[in-house]
Design a protein around this motif. Structure first.
Motif, PDB file in Angstrom:
ATOM      1  N   GLN A 149       0.804  -1.224   0.000  1.00  0.00           N
ATOM      2  CA  GLN A 149       0.000   0.000   0.000  1.00  0.00           C
ATOM      3  C   GLN A 149       0.837   1.275   0.000  1.00  0.00           C
ATOM      4  O   GLN A 149       0.295   2.379   0.035  1.00  0.00           O
ATOM      5  N   LEU A 150       2.162   1.102  -0.017  1.00  0.00           N
ATOM      6  CA  LEU A 150       3.036   2.283  -0.010  1.00  0.00           C
ATOM      7  C   LEU A 150       2.802   3.178  -1.223  1.00  0.00           C
ATOM      8  O   LEU A 150       2.868   4.401  -1.121  1.00  0.00           O
ATOM      9  N   SER A 151       2.523   2.547  -2.358  1.00  0.00           N
ATOM     10  CA  SER A 151       2.293   3.331  -3.578  1.00  0.00           C
ATOM     11  C   SER A 151       1.105   4.273  -3.395  1.00  0.00           C
ATOM     12  O   SER A 151       1.190   5.472  -3.691  1.00  0.00           O
ATOM     13  N   GLY A 152      -0.011   3.750  -2.876  1.00  0.00           N
ATOM     14  CA  GLY A 152      -1.190   4.579  -2.651  1.00  0.00           C
ATOM     15  C   GLY A 152      -1.003   5.574  -1.528  1.00  0.00           C
ATOM     16  O   GLY A 152      -1.570   6.669  -1.558  1.00  0.00           O
ATOM     17  N   LEU A 153      -0.190   5.201  -0.540  1.00  0.00           N
ATOM     18  CA  LEU A 153       0.013   6.060   0.624  1.00  0.00           C
ATOM     19  C   LEU A 153       0.955   7.225   0.322  1.00  0.00           C
ATOM     20  O   LEU A 153       0.796   8.323   0.866  1.00  0.00           O
ATOM     21  N   LEU A 154       1.938   6.969  -0.554  1.00  0.00           N
ATOM     22  CA  LEU A 154       2.939   7.999  -0.853  1.00  0.00           C
ATOM     23  C   LEU A 154       2.664   8.741  -2.154  1.00  0.00           C
ATOM     24  O   LEU A 154       3.289   9.770  -2.428  1.00  0.00           O
ATOM     25  N   GLY A 155       1.753   8.197  -2.969  1.00  0.00           N
ATOM     26  CA  GLY A 155       1.454   8.857  -4.238  1.00  0.00           C
ATOM     27  C   GLY A 155       2.541   8.688  -5.272  1.00  0.00           C
ATOM     28  O   GLY A 155       2.745   9.575  -6.113  1.00  0.00           O
ATOM     29  N   ILE A 156       3.273   7.577  -5.219  1.00  0.00           N
ATOM     30  CA  ILE A 156       4.338   7.316  -6.199  1.00  0.00           C
ATOM     31  C   ILE A 156       4.117   5.956  -6.838  1.00  0.00           C
ATOM     32  O   ILE A 156       3.426   5.100  -6.295  1.00  0.00           O
ATOM     33  N   GLU A 157       4.717   5.756  -8.000  1.00  0.00           N
ATOM     34  CA  GLU A 157       4.606   4.479  -8.695  1.00  0.00           C
ATOM     35  C   GLU A 157       5.658   3.522  -8.146  1.00  0.00           C
ATOM     36  O   GLU A 157       6.852   3.834  -8.127  1.00  0.00           O
ATOM     37  N   LEU A 158       5.207   2.351  -7.702  1.00  0.00           N
ATOM     38  CA  LEU A 158       6.114   1.311  -7.227  1.00  0.00           C
ATOM     39  C   LEU A 158       5.783   0.017  -7.947  1.00  0.00           C
ATOM     40  O   LEU A 158       4.640  -0.178  -8.386  1.00  0.00           O
ATOM     41  N   PRO A 159       6.763  -0.884  -8.091  1.00  0.00           N
ATOM     42  CA  PRO A 159       6.481  -2.153  -8.787  1.00  0.00           C
ATOM     43  C   PRO A 159       5.400  -2.934  -8.065  1.00  0.00           C
ATOM     44  O   PRO A 159       5.382  -3.003  -6.838  1.00  0.00           O
ATOM     45  N   SER A 160       4.490  -3.525  -8.845  1.00  0.00           N
ATOM     46  CA  SER A 160       3.395  -4.286  -8.241  1.00  0.00           C
ATOM     47  C   SER A 160       3.828  -5.689  -7.867  1.00  0.00           C
ATOM     48  O   SER A 160       3.154  -6.377  -7.098  1.00  0.00           O
ATOM     49  N   LYS A 161       4.968  -6.114  -8.377  1.00  0.00           N
ATOM     50  CA  LYS A 161       5.456  -7.458  -8.082  1.00  0.00           C
ATOM     51  C   LYS A 161       6.873  -7.363  -7.517  1.00  0.00           C
ATOM     52  O   LYS A 161       7.513  -6.329  -7.561  1.00  0.00           O
ATOM     53  N   GLY A 162       7.355  -8.503  -7.017  1.00  0.00           N
ATOM     54  CA  GLY A 162       8.683  -8.535  -6.415  1.00  0.00           C
ATOM     55  C   GLY A 162       8.596  -8.694  -4.914  1.00  0.00           C
ATOM     56  O   GLY A 162       7.542  -8.487  -4.316  1.00  0.00           O
ATOM     57  N   ASN A 163       9.723  -9.051  -4.315  1.00  0.00           N
ATOM     58  CA  ASN A 163       9.688  -9.268  -2.870  1.00  0.00           C
ATOM     59  C   ASN A 163       9.799  -7.950  -2.114  1.00  0.00           C
ATOM     60  O   ASN A 163       9.987  -6.881  -2.702  1.00  0.00           O
ATOM     61  N   LEU A 175      11.703   8.389  -2.837  1.00  0.00           N
ATOM     62  CA  LEU A 175      11.170   9.226  -1.768  1.00  0.00           C
ATOM     63  C   LEU A 175      11.067  10.697  -2.170  1.00  0.00           C
ATOM     64  O   LEU A 175      10.186  11.418  -1.701  1.00  0.00           O
ATOM     65  N   ASN A 176      11.981  11.136  -3.031  1.00  0.00           N
ATOM     66  CA  ASN A 176      11.950  12.549  -3.438  1.00  0.00           C
ATOM     67  C   ASN A 176      10.754  12.873  -4.339  1.00  0.00           C
ATOM     68  O   ASN A 176      10.454  14.038  -4.591  1.00  0.00           O
ATOM     69  N   ALA A 177      10.062  11.813  -4.801  1.00  0.00           N
ATOM     70  CA  ALA A 177       8.936  12.041  -5.712  1.00  0.00           C
ATOM     71  C   ALA A 177       7.591  11.897  -5.012  1.00  0.00           C
ATOM     72  O   ALA A 177       6.543  11.915  -5.671  1.00  0.00           O
ATOM     73  N   VAL A 178       7.587  11.758  -3.677  1.00  0.00           N
ATOM     74  CA  VAL A 178       6.316  11.547  -2.974  1.00  0.00           C
ATOM     75  C   VAL A 178       5.400  12.757  -3.164  1.00  0.00           C
ATOM     76  O   VAL A 178       5.866  13.891  -3.291  1.00  0.00           O
ATOM     77  N   HIS A 179       4.103  12.461  -3.169  1.00  0.00           N
ATOM     78  CA  HIS A 179       3.101  13.507  -3.354  1.00  0.00           C
ATOM     79  C   HIS A 179       2.644  13.979  -1.970  1.00  0.00           C
ATOM     80  O   HIS A 179       2.006  13.221  -1.226  1.00  0.00           O
ATOM     81  N   ILE A 180       2.954  15.223  -1.624  1.00  0.00           N
ATOM     82  CA  ILE A 180       2.751  15.727  -0.259  1.00  0.00           C
ATOM     83  C   ILE A 180       1.298  15.637   0.185  1.00  0.00           C
ATOM     84  O   ILE A 180       0.992  15.178   1.297  1.00  0.00           O
ATOM     85  N   LEU A 222      -8.586  18.584  -4.316  1.00  0.00           N
ATOM     86  CA  LEU A 222      -7.292  17.889  -4.292  1.00  0.00           C
ATOM     87  C   LEU A 222      -7.125  16.929  -5.460  1.00  0.00           C
ATOM     88  O   LEU A 222      -5.994  16.582  -5.821  1.00  0.00           O
ATOM     89  N   GLU A 223      -8.242  16.499  -6.063  1.00  0.00           N
ATOM     90  CA  GLU A 223      -8.109  15.610  -7.222  1.00  0.00           C
ATOM     91  C   GLU A 223      -7.423  16.324  -8.375  1.00  0.00           C
ATOM     92  O   GLU A 223      -6.755  15.693  -9.212  1.00  0.00           O
ATOM     93  N   ASN A 224      -7.559  17.655  -8.411  1.00  0.00           N
ATOM     94  CA  ASN A 224      -6.875  18.440  -9.452  1.00  0.00           C
ATOM     95  C   ASN A 224      -5.418  18.705  -9.103  1.00  0.00           C
ATOM     96  O   ASN A 224      -4.651  19.177  -9.943  1.00  0.00           O
ATOM     97  N   GLU A 225      -5.061  18.407  -7.844  1.00  0.00           N
ATOM     98  CA  GLU A 225      -3.675  18.596  -7.398  1.00  0.00           C
ATOM     99  C   GLU A 225      -2.873  17.305  -7.473  1.00  0.00           C
ATOM    100  O   GLU A 225      -1.751  17.238  -6.988  1.00  0.00           O
ATOM    101  N   GLY A 226      -3.471  16.266  -8.039  1.00  0.00           N
ATOM    102  CA  GLY A 226      -2.741  15.011  -8.213  1.00  0.00           C
ATOM    103  C   GLY A 226      -3.075  13.923  -7.221  1.00  0.00           C
ATOM    104  O   GLY A 226      -2.449  12.853  -7.231  1.00  0.00           O
ATOM    105  N   VAL A 227      -4.062  14.171  -6.349  1.00  0.00           N
ATOM    106  CA  VAL A 227      -4.464  13.119  -5.403  1.00  0.00           C
ATOM    107  C   VAL A 227      -5.334  12.101  -6.139  1.00  0.00           C
ATOM    108  O   VAL A 227      -6.345  12.466  -6.743  1.00  0.00           O
ATOM    109  N   ALA A 228      -4.928  10.827  -6.075  1.00  0.00           N
ATOM    110  CA  ALA A 228      -5.685   9.767  -6.747  1.00  0.00           C
ATOM    111  C   ALA A 228      -6.955   9.470  -5.969  1.00  0.00           C
ATOM    112  O   ALA A 228      -6.919   9.288  -4.749  1.00  0.00           O
TER     113      ALA A 228
END
Length: 550
Positions: A149-163, A175-180, A222-228
């Motif tokens: 759930q880190l991807s949804g929590l931080l607003g960044i793209e993370l791989p959906s698979k992998g350990n 981390l520098n790309a997180v959506h505040i 906020l949806e116009n500010e990039g919040v999914a």
């Protein structure tokens, strides 16, 4: 007779106004809790949020009528959702039509497996999933769920698979790309959930989060500010459809279907038994399989992914006053009304809030106390938990639980291949025979070894017994009599009987007579068939060691 297959007949006959009052309150509260959870768990499974609501309608009604638990809250749960994602994402892109089709087929397969197990009284098979394996698997899966759930929590793209190591590495790198704004909504949601759970447990925290974060998104655009956000949720009930099937897809999904069927049932029956014990009634494990199986089968025709009984919702259901399965039916009716009239209310719901709901929900599944307890009481059980935990965490869900099962079975075989044995001596004051290592004062007898075996004898451990006797004879070369205490031997296989027969004859040649005391009836029946009564009748009929010694 009908109540044997439809347990709800029993409580419906005695249903009264007091039952309805408790069921109504519990059903409403669980529905309020389940709506955001169901949507969150659908997203965790890689499915559209509305499918979490679909899975919270028909399956709940079917289980309420056929299940043996009166307080179990059935529906989407985090563990099963993760297993759905893990199994189906290898075959199709999450969220795609093909992915949805596989998820519905998976629900049908899980239901068929569970129903077949229930009808053929195979509930005992889940006993091969030891508590240590389940605890290790659950704790690791909870961490995987939270990290997913880190991807949804931080607003960044993370791989959906992998350990998890790959996922954590990617998260740190990005981390520098997180959506505040997304992070603020997510962290705020987690804080609200924790505070309400701790200080105001009677008010459903997930509902507060859904309302508060949706309002925040709507009021501040906020949806116009990039919040999914969740966006449009289809209204109306799911239509009746037949899951598409092919032998290729069935064979590909079979391993994960078996895993979900077993793990889902284990999770469900564990909480069901706990609640039933508090209320003074019994849970029928095979009927639970029937209820869950039927719920998943019927649900698969109404766009529902696999469901089972959940820990947290069942606890809330019970604490809110649920008396019968009617509480679950009321929950389902409330979800149906939501689908018909209120889906537009979830348009502005941020995905970060759903991620927060999942993270807080699975946090309680991480059981550190159990690991410490197992290592303290029985170290090998602690290692079983640890092996399952790390295998699940570092490889995959299916590989982890399979590794745990194999390891626990190897441990079981190892234990039975090296059973506890003891040389016995006589405690005159108490008039009993005990292990001379624990009771050094116990009296031994000249030229006689009294030896107890604390395990059934079979092909894998008979050589161990022979080896132990040989070592004792080496230490006591003057021995001319061995008394075997069979008080703890409840079974023997043909190989063990033949090997022990040869050993007795071999010792006879050496001038050492073997006698057996405390032989149980089922073992006597076996050796009688092997012809021992003709050869050793006077040696195996002793009812006690004392009788044999005298």
């Amino acid at each position: 007779m009908l109540s044997k297959y439809v347990p709800s007949v029993d409580w419906l006959k005695r249903y009264n106004g007091m039952d309805f009052k408790g069921d109504l309150i519990a059903g409403l509260i669980v529905a309020i809790m389940l709506i955001p959870q169901g949507m969150a768990y659908a997203m965790l499974a890689g499915l559209p949020p509305v499918m979490g609501l679909y899975a919270s309608t028909i399956p709940l009604i079917i289980y309420a009528l056929l299940g043996s638990s009166r307080q179990l809250a059935v529906g989407p749960v985090a563990m099963v959702s993760l297993l759905v994602y893990s199994g189906v994402s290898t075959l199709a892109e999450p969220g795609s039509d093909q992915f949805i089709s596989y998820a519905l087929l998976l629900a049908l397969m899980v239901g068929v497996i569970q129903l077949a197990m229930g009808l053929f009284k195979l509930g005992f098979l889940v006993n091969f999933l030891s508590h240590a394996v389940i605890s290790g698997f659950t704790s690791a899966a909870a961490i995987i769920i939270a990290l997913s759930q880190l991807s949804g929590l931080l607003g960044i793209e993370l791989p959906s698979k992998g350990n998890v190591l790959e996922l954590l590495t990617e998260a740190v790198v990005n981390l520098n790309a997180v959506h505040i704004q997304t992070v603020a909504l997510g962290i705020g949601s987690i804080i609200i959930l924790i505070l309400f759970k701790k200080y105001v447990p009677k008010i459903p925290g997930p509902l507060v989060v859904v309302v508060a974060t949706s309002l925040a998104v709507y009021l501040f655009n906020l949806e116009n500010e990039g919040v999914a956000i969740v966006g449009g949720v289809p209204s109306g009930l799911p239509s009746l459809t037949l899951p598409s099937m092919s032998w290729d897809s069935i064979s590909a999904l079979l391993p994960i279907a078996l895993t979900i069927a077993f793990v889902g049932f284990m999770e469900s029956v564990a909480v069901a038994k706990k609640l039933a014990a508090k209320e003074g009634y019994k849970i029928n494990s095979n009927q639970e399989l029937n209820g869950l199986g039927a719920a998943n089968i019927v649900g698969s025709f109404f766009s529902a992914f696999p469901v089972t009984g959940g820990f947290s919702r069942s606890a809330v259901n019970y604490q809110s006053g649920a008396r019968t399965g009617m509480a679950t039916i009321i929950t389902a009716v409330m979800i149906i009304l939501t689908l018909l009239f209120f889906t537009e209310w979830f348009y502005y719901l941020p995905q970060a809030a759903l991620a927060a709901i999942i993270i807080v929900a699975v946090y309680g599944l991480i059981d550190v106390k159990e690991a410490v307890h197992l290592f303290k009481v029985k170290r090998i059980d602690g290692w079983t938990l640890a092996v399952t935990f790390f295998a699940t965490l570092l490889t995959s869900i299916e590989t982890g639980i399979l590794t745990g099962i194999v390891f626990s079975l190897v441990v079981f075989i190892w234990r039975s291949a090296y059973p506890h044995v003891a040389e016995l001596g006589y405690l005159e004051q108490e008039g009993v025979y005990r292990n001379i290592e624990r009771f050094p004062e116990a009296k031994t007898f000249p030229n006689t070894i009294i030896f107890r075996i604390d395990e059934a004898l079979y092909f894998a451990n008979i050589a161990f017994l022979e080896n132990k006797l040989e070592k004792l004879l080496d230490k006591k070369p003057d021995t001319n009599r061995i008394i075997l205490d069979f008080s703890a031997v409840n079974d023997m296989d043909a190989v063990a009987i033949d090997e022990l027969d040869e050993l007795i004859q071999e010792y006879d040649d050496y001038g050492v007579e073997v006698n057996i005391a405390n032989m149980k009836g089922p073992v006597k029946d076996l050796v009688k068939k092997a012809g021992w009564y003709d050869k050793y009748e006077d040696r195996i009929q002793y009812l006690s060691i004392n009788q044999c010694v005298k």
